[in-house]
Write an enzyme that holds these catalytic residues in place. Structure first.
Site, mmCIF file in Angstrom:
data_model
loop_
_atom_site.group_PDB
_atom_site.id
_atom_site.type_symbol
_atom_site.label_atom_id
_atom_site.label_comp_id
_atom_site.label_asym_id
_atom_site.label_seq_id
_atom_site.Cartn_x
_atom_site.Cartn_y
_atom_site.Cartn_z
ATOM 1 N N ASP A 276 2.005 -0.986 11.923
ATOM 2 C CA ASP A 276 0.700 -1.403 11.398
ATOM 3 C C ASP A 276 0.316 -2.818 11.834
ATOM 4 O O ASP A 276 -0.768 -3.301 11.492
ATOM 5 C CB ASP A 276 0.711 -1.334 9.862
ATOM 6 N N GLN B 147 4.665 9.221 7.222
ATOM 7 C CA GLN B 147 3.724 10.075 6.484
ATOM 8 C C GLN B 147 4.115 11.539 6.623
ATOM 9 O O GLN B 147 4.114 12.284 5.640
ATOM 10 C CB GLN B 147 2.299 9.855 6.991
ATOM 11 N N LYS C 134 0.837 -1.208 0.000
ATOM 12 C CA LYS C 134 0.000 0.000 0.000
ATOM 13 C C LYS C 134 0.873 1.259 0.000
ATOM 14 O O LYS C 134 0.633 2.186 -0.783
ATOM 15 C CB LYS C 134 -0.925 -0.030 1.226
ATOM 16 N N SER C 135 1.863 1.301 0.859
ATOM 17 C CA SER C 135 2.713 2.499 0.942
ATOM 18 C C SER C 135 3.404 2.770 -0.389
ATOM 19 O O SER C 135 3.489 3.916 -0.843
ATOM 20 C CB SER C 135 3.800 2.297 2.009
ATOM 21 N N ARG D 230 -7.500 -3.462 9.581
ATOM 22 C CA ARG D 230 -6.544 -4.383 10.206
ATOM 23 C C ARG D 230 -7.121 -5.035 11.469
ATOM 24 O O ARG D 230 -6.759 -6.156 11.809
ATOM 25 C CB ARG D 230 -5.233 -3.668 10.509
ATOM 26 N N ARG E 103 -8.697 11.999 12.189
ATOM 27 C CA ARG E 103 -7.257 11.773 12.400
ATOM 28 C C ARG E 103 -6.481 13.100 12.412
ATOM 29 O O ARG E 103 -6.792 14.019 11.674
ATOM 30 C CB ARG E 103 -6.725 10.808 11.341
HETATM 31 C C1 S3P Z 1 2.637 4.863 6.256
HETATM 32 C C2 S3P Z 1 3.170 5.270 7.460
HETATM 33 C C3 S3P Z 1 2.623 4.855 8.752
HETATM 34 C C4 S3P Z 1 1.719 3.646 8.625
HETATM 35 C C5 S3P Z 1 0.755 3.779 7.490
HETATM 36 C C6 S3P Z 1 1.493 3.945 6.179
HETATM 37 C C7 S3P Z 1 3.242 5.351 5.001
HETATM 38 O O1 S3P Z 1 1.867 5.913 9.307
HETATM 39 O O2 S3P Z 1 1.012 3.439 9.831
HETATM 40 O O3 S3P Z 1 -0.081 2.647 7.406
HETATM 41 O O4 S3P Z 1 2.940 4.807 3.920
HETATM 42 O O5 S3P Z 1 4.060 6.295 5.075
HETATM 43 P P1 S3P Z 1 2.541 7.040 10.248
HETATM 44 O O6 S3P Z 1 3.456 7.846 9.419
HETATM 45 O O7 S3P Z 1 1.380 7.862 10.747
HETATM 46 O O8 S3P Z 1 3.220 6.311 11.362
#
Ligand code: S3P
Length: 436
Positions: free
Chosen positions: A320, A174, A26-27, A392, A127
């Protein structure tokens, strides 16, 4: 929030056996669409996650004038418009359930000449966005939010951005990524320092798209004023989706699963380390590179698990994976202690509260703490639990059902499609007993 969506029923299963490939990461899929859209030239993305989150990101760029062809399932051809080639969207951009989509887009949109608005679903609308708004504002961005720094976000265009040197108060890929993306549009250098290294896909993908970026664990620097060059991206299978099967096969006697082509970037695989400390039998076979990312086939066989104190240093690398770690802990012998994981309370749901409530319903002795939980392993019973629309948590409870004495009914599971379309079919294909 809860009550909508679909209800699943998970019941005790026999051994889980077979080979499978879970959907794309996904990322990486989010970032691939973003970088390819902002690049000069045509990029092909293979193994793209056909999830609701990543499709929302693709729709966002289409709404800003990028032509994105779906050449086949899990493949996108993106006709990049260049760093300054996006056009103003005619309506608000809906990021759906995706925190990554919204936070990274905020960084990109802060550097545009036009105004834009980002909205999200009920979960995303709760959020925290201050964590991106504050540092982006220090760079010169102008972003309005609802009270408390919540979405929708109204991003004013036409601002001139200047690079900053910013130490993140919480480890967040993120937030880091939002600042680096804004940094592409900024005058001078943008430096992001992290309290603990987080996933480095933005940095790695910037380099793959030809943008000079200096990074090592815990620090990344970019300067504005360059170009992204189109390139092809191959997306590995998502470790976070594989995680449900790693725990499922570990706790169901007789199981032996092979999970193919899973991304094993060390910033993602903290759960592997935690499970190994718990006694799991997981072997990374044929480690290799796929599109510049480390992948392996993960073979997991049933093994008795024992409780551990999860090392806090692992938390960001498994951020996650706590819903499924809680299930592994419930199935283990002895006590598992989770600390240093307060971020779990601001994910798609308050994952500490949701997992504690659900597991307690199934007879698990679990105590919440502000930044984690104390979980006593033991037998699980049946019952009705609520995932509150958190993908999840829903999949975690489905795994719990495999070893429960009685049916586990799970409410509000439709959002599993945000990250793992086809979960029910893939899970049943290797031996789960999961009904919609
Ligand atoms: C992600 C960073 C994480 C993770 C999310 C995906 C990303 O979040 O929990 O599912 O793709 O950069 P955070 O940056 O809020 O920790």
């Amino acid at each position: 929030m809860s009550g909508g969506g679909e209800t699943w029923t998970s019941t005790r299963s026999g051994a889980l056996v077979g080979e499978l490939r879970v959907p794309g990461d996904k990322s990486i899929s989010h970032r691939a669409v973003m970088f390819a859209s902002l690049a000069d030239g045509v990029s092909r993305i293979s193994g793209f996650l056909e999830g609701e989150d990543t499709r929302a990101t693709a729709r966002a760029f289409a709404a800003m004038g990028v032509t994105i062809e779906q050449s086949s399932d899990s493949e996108r051809i993106v006709h990049g418009v260049g760093l300054h080639g996006l056009s103003a969207p005619s309506a608000a951009i809906d990021c759906g359930n995706a925190g990554t989509g919204m936070r990274l887009l905020t960084g990109i949109l802060a550097g545009q000449a036009f105004d834009s608005t980002l909205t999200g679903d009920e979960s995303l609308s709760r959020r925290p966005m201050r964590r991106v708004i504050d540092p982006l504002s220090r760079m010169g961005a102008c972003i309005d939010a609802e009270d408390g720094g919540l979405p929708p976000l109204r991003i004013h265009g036409g601002r001139s951005l200047t690079g900053i040197d910013y130490a993140l108060p919480v480890a967040s890929a993120q937030v880091k990524s939002a600042l680096l993306l804004a940094g592409l549009y900024a005058n001078g250098e943008t430096t992001v320092r992290e309290p603990h290294p987080t996933r480095d896909y933005t940095e790695r993908m910037l380099a793959a798209f030809g943008w000079p970026v200096a990074f090592s664990a815990g620090i990344a620097k970019v300067s504005g004023g360059g170009h992204l060059r189109a390139t092809n991206v191959v997306v590995p299978a998502d470790f976070s989706s594989a995680a449900f099967f790693l725990v499922a096969a570990s706790i169901v006697p007789g199981s032996d699963l092979l999970l193919r082509e899973v991304g094993i970037n060390p910033r993602r695989t903290g759960l592997l380390d935690a499970l190994k400390l718990m006694g799991a039998d997981i072997v990374a076979e044929r480690p290799r590179e796929l599109g510049g990312e480390a992948v392996a086939d993960l073979r997991v066989r049933h093994a008795p698990l024992r409780g551990i104190a999860v090392p806090e240093a692992l938390v960001p690398d498994m951020i996650d994976e706590f819903p499924i770690l809680f299930v592994a802990a419930a199935a283990a012998t002895g006590t598992t202690l989770v600390t240093g994981a307060a971020e779990l309370r601001v994910k798609e749901s308050d994952r500490i509260a949701v997992m504690a409530q659900g597991l307690r319903t199934l007879g698990v002795a679990i105590q919440e703490t502000p930044d984690g939980a104390v979980i006593e392993g033991g037998a699980l019973g049946g019952g009705a639990v609520d995932s509150v629309g958190d993908h999840r948590c829903a999949m975690g409870f489905a795994v719990a059902g495999l070893i429960a004495d009685g049916e586990v009914r799970i409410r509000d599971c439709a959002n599993v499609a945000t990250s793992f379309p086809g979960f029910v079919e893939l899970a049943n294909g290797c031996g789960f007993a999961l009904r919609r």
